[in-house]
Design a protein around this motif. Structure first.
Motif, mmCIF file in Angstrom:
data_model
loop_
_atom_site.group_PDB
_atom_site.id
_atom_site.type_symbol
_atom_site.label_atom_id
_atom_site.label_comp_id
_atom_site.label_asym_id
_atom_site.label_seq_id
_atom_site.Cartn_x
_atom_site.Cartn_y
_atom_site.Cartn_z
ATOM 1 N N GLN A 18 24.763 -41.479 -20.829
ATOM 2 C CA GLN A 18 23.475 -41.686 -21.506
ATOM 3 C C GLN A 18 23.710 -41.849 -23.008
ATOM 4 N N SER A 44 16.951 -34.909 -22.366
ATOM 5 C CA SER A 44 15.599 -35.441 -22.170
ATOM 6 C C SER A 44 14.615 -34.522 -22.854
ATOM 7 N N SER A 47 8.680 -31.728 -20.768
ATOM 8 C CA SER A 47 7.441 -32.338 -20.298
ATOM 9 C C SER A 47 6.242 -31.889 -21.112
#
Length: 383
Positions: A18, A44, A47
């Motif tokens: 990544q 990442s 959320s």
């Protein structure tokens, strides 16, 4: 939270290939790149980072549904030499009945603020001509729809809260602000300003900082930055010297410029709050009763007979234009421009060529202003 005097951008690949970009101290670029490639499988965003708003070359996250309707970046403040931006935001899911329409102004020298508006249309209309909240706040007469101004300083405004950050008043309590044993969240302190006057501020926590000195790179300087609920900050050095806006209070007479607020001093805070309400027009006077039975009374004294100035609904009978008579009602809020109901009528806003004003009935608004308030203008002596 570490502050970076300079930083550089670079890219690296994680263990699964990544590609990520990062910024860090220029001296640590290779070390950070190697750490990511050897130790990180993937990266990442949580959320809880629901949306991001664009601020030039970077974005800012929020757990709320925030729509950025307008944005402009550049030099903030006349001849300030500092960067920043201004934006019009609509928060679609504000908690606890908070205002959903704001103009947020951020500057690189820590003078962040946001103004609240009754509607999006009114915020957009003002933003076209005035993008500075502080310039707006200096006006005696505020634009239509203006509800108030909140100074953030270095604090995070509530609508940019992320994850599980707790909201406290108008701010989001970010990680690390509540851990200091002395400057705890919610504790009040008496802060002496450079003028010699003191005021009570509520602490929002503090952060510890360490930094290598420019003139002596082997010597490390450390301090605590204390945050307050009015958006102000104080730097407290390791020898307890207080630094405020680059002014160092090292004189022994003014060195101790901050101390805890004691409960027996609560009456001082109460008195100042009542005085502020009087100055803003919410009261025409107040009393403070002392333990020995004596009473302090403050009341606005006016010269001559004054027309009604209380905020509310007025039923009027107006004679105008050579004997014509008109009856009806109107809503009135005292202001600097129109301090009483009669001055509003004579301004031509209700009728032209007014000859006589008769107040038939007045229904004061509960909790409304009692008068226009007072504005102090300091006289500057000629040199």
């Amino acid at each position: 939270m570490k502050r970076y005097r300079s930083y550089s951008h670079s890219e690296a690949q994680t263990g699964i290939g990544q590609l990520v970009d990062f910024s860090c101290d220029p001296e640590n670029t290779d070390e950070v790149k190697r750490f990511i490639e050897e130790n990180i499988r993937g990266i990442s965003l949580p959320s809880s980072f629901r949306v991001t708003t664009s601020h030039g070359t970077y974005g800012r996250y929020s757990r709320y549904n925030v729509i950025q309707h307008k944005y402009a970046g550049g030099n903030c403040g006349e001849d300030s030499g500092h960067g920043g931006y201004s934006e019009v935001l609509e928060i679609q899911n504000p908690p606890d009945g908070r205002c959903p329409f704001v103009i947020y102004e951020y500057t690189t020298f820590g003078r962040g603020s946001f103004s609240e508006w009754n509607s999006l249309a009114e915020a957009l209309d003002v933003w076209k001509t005035t993008r500075s909240n502080h310039e707006l706040n200096q006006r005696e007469e505020k634009p239509a729809g203006f509800k108030g101004l909140v100074n953030c300083g270095f604090m995070t405004p509530w609508f940019y809260a992320i994850g599980d950050e707790v909201l406290h008043g108008d701010y989001a309590i970010t990680s690390g602000l509540e851990d200091d044993p002395v400057f705890r969240l919610g504790r009040r302190f008496v802060v002496q300003k450079s003028t010699g006057l003191s005021e009570v501020r509520t602490c929002m926590g503090c952060r510890f900082y360490t930094e290598k000195q420019d003139y002596h790179p082997y010597q490390v300087e450390s301090w605590r930055m204390v945050y307050f609920d009015d958006g102000t900050t104080l730097n407290i050095l390791k020898d307890d010297t207080v630094e405020d806006k680059d002014k160092l209070f090292s004189d022994p007479k003014t060195r101790k410029t901050i101390r805890p607020f004691h409960e027996e001093e609560a009456w001082i805070d109460e008195a100042m709050n009542k005085f502020r309400m009087l100055l803003s027009g919410m009261k025409e006077g107040f009393q403070i009763k002392f333990d020995d039975g004596s009473t302090f009374t403050a009341k606005i004294g006016r010269k001559g007979k004054k027309a009604p100035s209380v905020e509310g609904k007025y039923t009027l009978k107006i004679t105008y234009d050579g004997g014509k008579v008109k009856e009806g009602w109107t809503e009135f809020t005292p202001s600097v421009k129109y301090p009483d109901i009669v001055s509003l009528v004579h301004s031509g806003g209700v009728c032209r060529n007014v000859e006589k004003v008769e107040i038939v009935k007045c229904e004061p608004k509960s909790g409304g202003k009692k008068w226009s308030g007072v504005y102090f203008h300091q006289l500057v002596k000629p040199s």
